[in-house]
Design a protein around this motif. Sequence first.
Motif, PDB file in Angstrom:
ATOM      1  N   HIS A  77       3.388   3.706   1.553  1.00  0.00           N
ATOM      2  CA  HIS A  77       3.087   3.347   0.672  1.00  0.00           C
ATOM      3  C   HIS A  77       3.199   4.698   0.214  1.00  0.00           C
ATOM      4  O   HIS A  77       3.356   5.648   0.623  1.00  0.00           O
ATOM      5  CB  HIS A  77       1.737   2.833   1.067  1.00  0.00           C
ATOM      6  CG  HIS A  77       0.381   4.161   1.636  1.00  0.00           C
ATOM      7  ND1 HIS A  77       0.995   4.678   2.487  1.00  0.00           N
ATOM      8  CD2 HIS A  77       0.325   5.163   1.456  1.00  0.00           C
ATOM      9  CE1 HIS A  77       0.021   5.227   2.863  1.00  0.00           C
ATOM     10  NE2 HIS A  77      -0.315   5.689   2.151  1.00  0.00           N
ATOM     11  N   PHE A  78       2.798   4.930  -1.048  1.00  0.00           N
ATOM     12  CA  PHE A  78       2.780   6.384  -1.703  1.00  0.00           C
ATOM     13  C   PHE A  78       1.426   6.630  -2.693  1.00  0.00           C
ATOM     14  O   PHE A  78       0.776   4.922  -3.396  1.00  0.00           O
ATOM     15  CB  PHE A  78       4.094   6.997  -2.449  1.00  0.00           C
ATOM     16  CG  PHE A  78       3.853   6.625  -4.011  1.00  0.00           C
ATOM     17  CD1 PHE A  78       2.901   6.224  -4.829  1.00  0.00           C
ATOM     18  CD2 PHE A  78       4.660   5.270  -3.993  1.00  0.00           C
ATOM     19  CE1 PHE A  78       3.432   6.692  -6.510  1.00  0.00           C
ATOM     20  CE2 PHE A  78       5.294   4.645  -5.459  1.00  0.00           C
ATOM     21  CZ  PHE A  78       4.276   5.495  -6.193  1.00  0.00           C
ATOM     22  N   ALA A  96      -3.189   3.261  -4.768  1.00  0.00           N
ATOM     23  CA  ALA A  96      -1.728   4.253  -3.769  1.00  0.00           C
ATOM     24  C   ALA A  96      -1.311   3.112  -4.055  1.00  0.00           C
ATOM     25  O   ALA A  96      -1.526   2.162  -5.082  1.00  0.00           O
ATOM     26  CB  ALA A  96      -1.045   3.679  -2.187  1.00  0.00           C
ATOM     27  N   PHE A  97       0.242   3.092  -3.565  1.00  0.00           N
ATOM     28  CA  PHE A  97       1.139   1.678  -4.024  1.00  0.00           C
ATOM     29  C   PHE A  97       2.192   1.071  -3.232  1.00  0.00           C
ATOM     30  O   PHE A  97       2.199   2.151  -2.077  1.00  0.00           O
ATOM     31  CB  PHE A  97       2.649   2.499  -5.573  1.00  0.00           C
ATOM     32  CG  PHE A  97       1.481   3.056  -6.898  1.00  0.00           C
ATOM     33  CD1 PHE A  97       0.650   1.413  -7.708  1.00  0.00           C
ATOM     34  CD2 PHE A  97       1.163   3.754  -6.856  1.00  0.00           C
ATOM     35  CE1 PHE A  97       0.704   2.424  -9.333  1.00  0.00           C
ATOM     36  CE2 PHE A  97       0.569   4.465  -8.270  1.00  0.00           C
ATOM     37  CZ  PHE A  97       0.018   2.669  -9.135  1.00  0.00           C
ATOM     38  N   ASP A  98       2.333  -0.066  -3.281  1.00  0.00           N
ATOM     39  CA  ASP A  98       3.128  -0.335  -1.839  1.00  0.00           C
ATOM     40  C   ASP A  98       4.299  -0.599  -2.332  1.00  0.00           C
ATOM     41  O   ASP A  98       5.022   0.298  -3.795  1.00  0.00           O
ATOM     42  CB  ASP A  98       2.692  -2.234  -1.772  1.00  0.00           C
ATOM     43  CG  ASP A  98       2.520  -2.249  -2.917  1.00  0.00           C
ATOM     44  OD1 ASP A  98       3.530  -2.570  -3.484  1.00  0.00           O
ATOM     45  OD2 ASP A  98       2.349  -4.212  -2.377  1.00  0.00           O
ATOM     46  N   THR A  99       4.898  -0.365  -1.648  1.00  0.00           N
ATOM     47  CA  THR A  99       6.283  -0.832  -1.506  1.00  0.00           C
ATOM     48  C   THR A  99       7.401  -1.575  -2.898  1.00  0.00           C
ATOM     49  O   THR A  99       8.245  -1.410  -3.076  1.00  0.00           O
ATOM     50  CB  THR A  99       7.392  -1.361  -0.784  1.00  0.00           C
ATOM     51  OG1 THR A  99       7.260  -2.597  -0.504  1.00  0.00           O
ATOM     52  CG2 THR A  99       7.337   0.027   0.599  1.00  0.00           C
ATOM     53  N   ARG A 103      -0.528  -1.888  -7.043  1.00  0.00           N
ATOM     54  CA  ARG A 103      -1.278  -1.104  -6.858  1.00  0.00           C
ATOM     55  C   ARG A 103      -2.007  -1.570  -5.592  1.00  0.00           C
ATOM     56  O   ARG A 103      -2.514  -2.625  -6.101  1.00  0.00           O
ATOM     57  CB  ARG A 103      -2.553  -0.438  -8.791  1.00  0.00           C
ATOM     58  CG  ARG A 103      -3.558   0.556  -8.003  1.00  0.00           C
ATOM     59  CD  ARG A 103      -4.515   0.506  -9.722  1.00  0.00           C
ATOM     60  NE  ARG A 103      -3.600   0.877 -10.316  1.00  0.00           N
ATOM     61  CZ  ARG A 103      -3.401   2.771 -10.604  1.00  0.00           C
ATOM     62  NH1 ARG A 103      -3.950   3.164 -10.257  1.00  0.00           N
ATOM     63  NH2 ARG A 103      -2.201   2.523 -12.135  1.00  0.00           N
ATOM     64  N   ILE A 104      -2.065  -0.581  -4.746  1.00  0.00           N
ATOM     65  CA  ILE A 104      -3.367  -1.081  -4.248  1.00  0.00           C
ATOM     66  C   ILE A 104      -3.889  -0.386  -3.133  1.00  0.00           C
ATOM     67  O   ILE A 104      -4.203   1.052  -4.151  1.00  0.00           O
ATOM     68  CB  ILE A 104      -2.609  -1.326  -2.867  1.00  0.00           C
ATOM     69  CG1 ILE A 104      -2.140   0.045  -2.124  1.00  0.00           C
ATOM     70  CG2 ILE A 104      -1.720  -2.604  -2.486  1.00  0.00           C
ATOM     71  CD1 ILE A 104      -0.371   0.064  -1.027  1.00  0.00           C
ATOM     72  N   ILE A 105      -5.116  -0.243  -2.086  1.00  0.00           N
ATOM     73  CA  ILE A 105      -5.609   0.600  -2.653  1.00  0.00           C
ATOM     74  C   ILE A 105      -5.347   0.517  -0.347  1.00  0.00           C
ATOM     75  O   ILE A 105      -5.771  -0.119   0.320  1.00  0.00           O
ATOM     76  CB  ILE A 105      -8.246   0.267  -2.463  1.00  0.00           C
ATOM     77  CG1 ILE A 105      -8.103   0.181  -3.767  1.00  0.00           C
ATOM     78  CG2 ILE A 105      -8.930   1.183  -1.705  1.00  0.00           C
ATOM     79  CD1 ILE A 105      -9.630  -0.190  -4.364  1.00  0.00           C
ATOM     80  N   ASN A 116      -4.941   0.827   6.783  1.00  0.00           N
ATOM     81  CA  ASN A 116      -5.216  -0.958   6.373  1.00  0.00           C
ATOM     82  C   ASN A 116      -4.926  -0.900   5.117  1.00  0.00           C
ATOM     83  O   ASN A 116      -5.597  -0.457   4.511  1.00  0.00           O
ATOM     84  CB  ASN A 116      -6.462  -1.369   6.342  1.00  0.00           C
ATOM     85  CG  ASN A 116      -6.455  -2.971   6.291  1.00  0.00           C
ATOM     86  OD1 ASN A 116      -5.548  -3.351   6.298  1.00  0.00           O
ATOM     87  ND2 ASN A 116      -7.514  -3.189   5.723  1.00  0.00           N
ATOM     88  N   LEU A 117      -3.874  -1.854   5.162  1.00  0.00           N
ATOM     89  CA  LEU A 117      -3.540  -2.091   3.579  1.00  0.00           C
ATOM     90  C   LEU A 117      -3.929  -2.984   2.861  1.00  0.00           C
ATOM     91  O   LEU A 117      -4.631  -4.407   2.804  1.00  0.00           O
ATOM     92  CB  LEU A 117      -2.379  -2.493   3.198  1.00  0.00           C
ATOM     93  CG  LEU A 117      -1.731  -2.219   1.931  1.00  0.00           C
ATOM     94  CD1 LEU A 117      -0.118  -2.302   1.767  1.00  0.00           C
ATOM     95  CD2 LEU A 117      -1.515  -3.818   1.059  1.00  0.00           C
ATOM     96  N   ILE A 118      -5.080  -2.283   1.793  1.00  0.00           N
ATOM     97  CA  ILE A 118      -6.140  -3.777   0.619  1.00  0.00           C
ATOM     98  C   ILE A 118      -5.302  -4.450  -0.478  1.00  0.00           C
ATOM     99  O   ILE A 118      -5.065  -3.320  -1.427  1.00  0.00           O
ATOM    100  CB  ILE A 118      -7.322  -3.177   0.752  1.00  0.00           C
ATOM    101  CG1 ILE A 118      -8.109  -2.661   1.491  1.00  0.00           C
ATOM    102  CG2 ILE A 118      -8.530  -4.071   0.224  1.00  0.00           C
ATOM    103  CD1 ILE A 118      -9.592  -2.012   1.790  1.00  0.00           C
ATOM    104  N   LYS A 119      -4.759  -5.000  -0.681  1.00  0.00           N
ATOM    105  CA  LYS A 119      -4.719  -6.261  -1.757  1.00  0.00           C
ATOM    106  C   LYS A 119      -5.911  -5.834  -3.002  1.00  0.00           C
ATOM    107  O   LYS A 119      -6.788  -6.015  -2.804  1.00  0.00           O
ATOM    108  CB  LYS A 119      -3.991  -7.511  -1.744  1.00  0.00           C
ATOM    109  CG  LYS A 119      -2.118  -7.153  -0.588  1.00  0.00           C
ATOM    110  CD  LYS A 119      -2.328  -8.723  -0.555  1.00  0.00           C
ATOM    111  CE  LYS A 119      -0.983  -8.280   0.683  1.00  0.00           C
ATOM    112  NZ  LYS A 119      -0.213 -10.259   0.544  1.00  0.00           N
TER     113      LYS A 119
END
Length: 250
Positions: A77-78, A96-99, A103-105, A116-119
């Motif tokens: 992510h970035f 953040a942003f996924d690949t 936009r994610i958290i 942990n990636l939260i959609k």
Amino acid sequence: MKTGHILRTTLPQPQETISVKGSPCSGYRSYLGYDPLEGKHKVLFMSRNEYTDQPRVLTLGAQESWRIITKGRCPMHFSSIGGYGRCFNGILYYEAFDTDGHRIIMSFDVKYENFNLIKILEGSYKMPCHMILYEGRLALVHKRTYDPNLDLYILNDSTGDEWLHEECCLHILAGLCLNGVTAAGELVFTSTENESLYILYLNPRRNMMREALFEGIVGGDFRSRYGLCSNFGIYNISVFPNHTETLVSF
């Protein structure tokens, strides 16, 4: 009258810093997290212009160097350029942003250093948006300036796959700007329409409100005393909901 003290800590320069378009610092973001179980503060450091799965972490007060999170423990992510982070109960959340560019958290367990990636529910993330802790769960709050409606999106599970939506309509909120949240979970709204500073504190959990009014705060006497220009307006005043007089030592 009590005098507040600010303690300043200088962080060591991360090794092997990647230069971004000739500037070694402008393309990075850092977030401060706190682990209440061990009483430790940690700083998370990463690029905001490149995808990464190996951010750096530094434990304050431990006399240690920056460490790279083990590869595979963090999703690629970035971090968001204009985003911010908030830490609740030992978990640091940041935008953040996924690949895929969505936009994610991201959540970061400060103690165990797990990610942990939260959609985010599509269409739910609108600006401005604030992260709060609502009944022990992460929530996103959105409020338009001249709209009495308040949208509350509550994370329903720890994996980040399900959000609940609640809408609150209070006509008293029309014309007020959402400027943050207190440590107690109260949403802080401010007036932008007159020379007096009006602050409204709303607790969405208890459906309770309290208010404060500072009259003449942007009047001529105020401007003269603090050397402010004549076109200084209420919108130039920043609100710091969780200001404390003394910060504990790191």
